[in-house]
Design a protein around this motif. Structure first.
Motif, PDB file in Angstrom:
ATOM      1  N   GLY A  67      44.263  43.769  44.504  1.00 32.70           N
ATOM      2  CA  GLY A  67      44.147  42.968  45.352  1.00 32.70           C
ATOM      3  C   GLY A  67      43.671  43.358  46.483  1.00 32.70           C
ATOM      4  N   ASP A  68      43.718  42.382  47.363  1.00 33.41           N
ATOM      5  CA  ASP A  68      42.880  42.537  48.626  1.00 33.41           C
ATOM      6  C   ASP A  68      43.726  43.609  49.756  1.00 33.41           C
ATOM      7  N   ARG A  72      40.592  45.924  51.002  1.00 36.06           N
ATOM      8  CA  ARG A  72      40.042  45.833  52.190  1.00 36.06           C
ATOM      9  C   ARG A  72      40.424  47.085  52.869  1.00 36.06           C
ATOM     10  N   ASN A  95      39.624  45.376  39.695  1.00 34.70           N
ATOM     11  CA  ASN A  95      40.875  44.981  40.603  1.00 34.70           C
ATOM     12  C   ASN A  95      41.579  44.138  39.658  1.00 34.70           C
ATOM     13  N   LEU A 100      40.412  39.490  44.083  1.00 33.19           N
ATOM     14  CA  LEU A 100      39.800  39.535  45.487  1.00 33.19           C
ATOM     15  C   LEU A 100      39.285  38.530  46.083  1.00 33.19           C
ATOM     16  N   SER A 101      39.464  38.239  47.359  1.00 36.39           N
ATOM     17  CA  SER A 101      38.949  37.237  48.123  1.00 36.39           C
ATOM     18  C   SER A 101      37.495  37.314  48.311  1.00 36.39           C
ATOM     19  N   VAL A 104      36.882  39.896  51.108  1.00 36.24           N
ATOM     20  CA  VAL A 104      36.997  41.351  50.841  1.00 36.24           C
ATOM     21  C   VAL A 104      35.885  42.040  49.689  1.00 36.24           C
ATOM     22  N   ARG A 105      35.799  41.158  48.731  1.00 39.42           N
ATOM     23  CA  ARG A 105      34.648  41.520  47.785  1.00 39.42           C
ATOM     24  C   ARG A 105      33.315  41.912  48.392  1.00 39.42           C
ATOM     25  N   ASP A 119      36.512  42.143  38.752  1.00 37.13           N
ATOM     26  CA  ASP A 119      37.706  41.471  39.016  1.00 37.13           C
ATOM     27  C   ASP A 119      38.229  40.900  37.680  1.00 37.13           C
ATOM     28  N   ALA A 238      41.806  32.597  50.962  1.00 37.04           N
ATOM     29  CA  ALA A 238      40.501  33.122  50.593  1.00 37.04           C
ATOM     30  C   ALA A 238      39.561  32.794  51.850  1.00 37.04           C
ATOM     31  N   LEU A 241      39.964  34.833  54.951  1.00 38.75           N
ATOM     32  CA  LEU A 241      39.834  35.873  55.009  1.00 38.75           C
ATOM     33  C   LEU A 241      38.249  36.446  54.964  1.00 38.75           C
ATOM     34  N   ASP A 248      44.106  40.077  57.541  1.00 38.44           N
ATOM     35  CA  ASP A 248      45.053  39.702  56.372  1.00 38.44           C
ATOM     36  C   ASP A 248      45.461  38.253  56.930  1.00 38.44           C
TER      37      ASP A 248
END
Length: 329
Positions: A67-68, A72, A95, A100-101, A104-105, A119, A238, A241, A248
């Motif tokens: 995850g993020d 990140r 992931n 992943l948001s 972050v991606r 993902d 999401a 972010l 976060d």
């Protein structure tokens, strides 16, 4: 054989998460079955720099995040010191655990250009249920969309398949567990037999799309009911972010006299940021419906997370309630 060994690069896998997490165990199991090498990150606390040191030292080919909260910091460490590590061996980033948001991606893309980014969506009860490969194109804003096979379905409350565009509970058939250990009540709630087929339905809400893919909206237990409208925290998180000054974020429901619950955000700003509450809401209004926009925003030093880096929703809700009662912003 010697010639093949001389020209073929060994497959070295690294899972950032602790071995207590199913995602890390999955990577370890894959490596063991396939005869691959697995690098173990054994530090007591997560460190992006420590992970990258190990990638360089072990010549890791495939790096897996949970995850993020892991993706990140690693991406930002690379962006901050692009020449510090030799990451030439790294070909793929995957992931699991939590999607992943978009924000972050995008950071991972910038930090590791040209890498294969995968993902996945799944649960301990269902196994891997869907995937999405990052091809560099702009993804739809909000909840993540995954490619799934015919073993995945979205069910209505009466356990019939939902039509396209309608929200329901996501289920998966196939290699489904017999149940939870010594917990028949929870087992009966999660594992259902439908038309003679056994399904795992862990409690995630989803929506079938026109192209056959599935948009995963989030766990129903943390869904916010505000004025009769359902808001899935993961979708709002999401969007938060995606803001350049947000490091976060977590979204929870807090009591409201008129709406029953209101959407409340706990936001960890980047160092030096002067982002204020109205700036957060303006950013959200441009990307999601107004009823999903946080009515209250609290800025916190750190978002509560579990030892395996998932958002700790009970702790976050308790913190939001405390901040509301003391009038802090």
């Amino acid at each position: 054989m010697e010639e093949a060994l001389a020209v073929e690069a060994p497959m070295v896998l690294l899972a950032c998460g602790p071995m207590m997490h199913g995602g890390s165990q999955w990577i370890l199991g894959n490596g063991h079955v396939a005869g691959q090498t697995v690098a173990l990150y054994t530090e007591p606390t997560f460190s992006a720099e420590g992970v990258l040191d190990l990638v360089e030292q072990a010549r890791v080919v495939s790096l897996t995040f949970l995850g993020d909260a892991m993706g990140r910091p690693v991406a930002e460490a690379i962006l901050a010191e692009p020449d510090r590590w030799d990451l030439s061996s790294l070909a793929a980033v995957s992931n699991g655990a939590a999607p992943l948001s978009d924000g972050v991606r995008e950071e991972i893309r910038r930090a590791l250009p040209g890498r294969f980014v995968l993902d996945t969506y799944g649960a301990s009860e269902s196994g891997a249920a869907g995937s999405r490969i990052d091809d560099g194109s702009e993804a739809p804003t909000g909840a993540p969309r995954f490619t799934v096979d015919d073993k995945v379905e979205v069910f209505a409350p009466d356990l019939t398949p939902c039509p396209v565009g309608v929200e329901g509970l996501l289920g998966r058939r196939g290699a489904v567990p017999l149940g939870y250990y010594k917990d028949p009540v929870k087992s009966a709630a999660t594992f259902k037999e439908i038309d003679g087929v056994r399904w795992a339905i862990p409690g995630d809400f989803a929506r079938r799309e026109e192209d056959g893919s599935v948009t995963v909206l989030g766990r129903g237990s943390v869904c916010i009911n505000t004025g009769g409208e359902k808001v899935h925290p993961e979708e709002v998180e999401a969007v938060l972010l995606r803001h350049d000054e947000v490091f976060d974020a977590v979204v929870v429901g807090t009591p409201h006299e008129r709406w029953g619950q209101q959407v409340t955000a706990l936001v960890q700003r980047r160092e030096g940021s002067t982002l204020d509450e109205e700036g957060v809401r303006a950013h959200c209004r441009a990307l999601i419906s107004n009823y999903k926009v946080p009515k209250t925003v609290f800025f916190v030093d750190e978002v509560p997370r579990t030892p395996v880096s998932k958002v700790d929703y009970p702790a976050s809700a308790a913190l939001a309630a405390t901040l509301l009662s003391t009038g802090q912003v």
